[in-house]
Design an enzyme around this catalytic site. Structure first.
Site, short mmCIF file in Angstrom:
data_model
loop_
_atom_site.label_atom_id
_atom_site.label_comp_id
_atom_site.label_asym_id
_atom_site.label_seq_id
_atom_site.Cartn_x
_atom_site.Cartn_y
_atom_site.Cartn_z
N THR A 46 -45.06 -11.86 30.46
CA THR A 46 -43.95 -12.82 30.47
C THR A 46 -43.59 -13.25 29.05
O THR A 46 -42.41 -13.23 28.66
CB THR A 46 -44.31 -14.05 31.31
N TYR A 109 -38.77 -12.28 43.30
CA TYR A 109 -37.50 -12.25 44.04
C TYR A 109 -37.66 -11.74 45.47
O TYR A 109 -37.12 -12.34 46.40
CB TYR A 109 -36.43 -11.41 43.31
N TYR A 135 -51.62 -11.59 38.67
CA TYR A 135 -51.02 -12.71 37.96
C TYR A 135 -50.21 -13.53 38.97
O TYR A 135 -49.20 -13.06 39.49
CB TYR A 135 -50.14 -12.19 36.83
N ARG A 140 -42.26 -18.98 38.67
CA ARG A 140 -41.34 -17.99 38.12
C ARG A 140 -40.99 -16.91 39.13
O ARG A 140 -39.93 -16.29 39.02
CB ARG A 140 -41.93 -17.35 36.86
N LYS A 164 -55.13 -14.06 36.97
CA LYS A 164 -54.55 -15.05 36.07
C LYS A 164 -53.85 -16.07 36.95
O LYS A 164 -52.89 -15.76 37.65
CB LYS A 164 -53.55 -14.41 35.10
N ILE A 206 -55.41 -16.81 29.61
CA ILE A 206 -54.40 -15.92 29.03
C ILE A 206 -53.31 -16.85 28.53
O ILE A 206 -52.60 -17.47 29.32
CB ILE A 206 -53.91 -14.89 30.06
#
Length: 294
Positions: A46, A109, A135, A140, A164, A206
């Site tokens: 990201t 999405y 992750y 997001r 993560k 991270i």
């Protein structure tokens, strides 16, 4: 099998004025990270603007990181996608280019079900021979890996070795660690929760903060690994003002501004992300000065 313990940097991707990747600046950033004891480099996630790099750029950035790092620390490549077939292709190509591990964001999405997450992660992991980190960043992606799902994957997919966790919900994180019972390493995905998560058994972070304060972030994690949670807590609390400044606009807008202030020629983010406002730049600069970076 831990890929690393401690502080891995979610490295920004520096750009030239024309928007192309600035590999000279990237090399300087990598050397700065290694010199300041970063424990792993996470390339093109990201923070690395993976969503606006084309496949050739993405893979060249991974290859370059591996080449410059020369095995001194692990290189973990961001290869997740909302298209499982594309994630498989990118993961295989990253492995060919020497990545030590993969960071796989949840499909964004599409809003996959938990069964869909299990199927997708299993398919990607079975297509490669290197360890994978899931992750989870629902703010997001719109998709949340539930603790039961993380535990199931960790127990049934041999080369998915870590998570993560950027869910932001410490109760969910604790439940995940409880159910996983050691089958997954868990890294904080939020810089303001490093010590709380490591106190529950997390393996490190991270980190966006590590872009600008790698030695500090490494040392904070090391205190946790050494059992000095009181000392680590002081560092965590002392870093919160800088962390807030690094997230006052959407990541990686502020961290690229911070790197530019430090002389790393990180350039501008690609659209649809824009440069940081002057007001926020002033606040960020002040936070960095107070922290001793500038």
């Amino acid at each position: 099998m831990a890929i690393f313990k401690g502080a891995g940097v979610a490295m920004a991707t520096p750009m030239k004025e024309d928007g192309s990747i600035n590999f000279d600046a990237m090399e300087k950033m990598i050397e700065y990270q290694i010199r300041n004891h970063t424990d792993a480099i996470i390339a093109v996630g990201t923070s690395g603007e993976a969503s606006t790099l084309d496949d050739d750029e993405h893979l060249e950035a991974i290859r370059f990181c591996v080449e410059i790092t020369k095995g001194r620390v692990p290189v973990i490549a961001g290869t997740g996608s909302n298209n499982t077939a594309h994630a498989i292709m990118m993961s295989r190509e990253a492995e060919k280019r020497g990545a030590d591990g993969l960071l796989l964001v949840t499909p964004y999405y599409n809003k996959a079900t938990q069964d869909g997450l299990i199927a997708s992660y299993t398919a990607i992991a079975e297509a490669v021979n290197i360890p994978c980190i899931m992750y989870n960043v629902p703010s997001r992606t719109g998709t949340n890996i539930q603790p039961e799902t993380a535990a199931y994957i960790g127990k049934h997919v041999k080369n998915i070795v870590a998570l993560k966790d950027a869910c932001g919900n410490i109760s969910q994180t604790a439940r995940t660690l409880e159910l996983c019972d050691g089958v997954l390493d868990l890294y904080s995905g939020n810089d303001d929760q490093i010590v709380p998560i490591m106190s529950l058994g997390g393996s490190g972070v991270i980190s966006v903060l590590s872009n600008v304060a790698p030695q500090f972030t490494h040392d904070m994690c090391q205190k946790c690994l050494d059992g000095d949670f009181s000392g680590a807590a002081k560092m965590q609390l002392g870093s919160l003002a800088l962390i807030r400044a690094l997230f006052c606009e959407v990541n990686p807008i502020p961290v690229k501004a911070a790197l530019n202030m430090m002389g790393f020629d990180a350039g501008k983010p690609r659209l649809p992300l824009t440069e940081m406002t002057e007001e926020h730049q002033a606040s960020l600069r002040a936070a960095m000065k107070n922290f001793g970076i500038l």
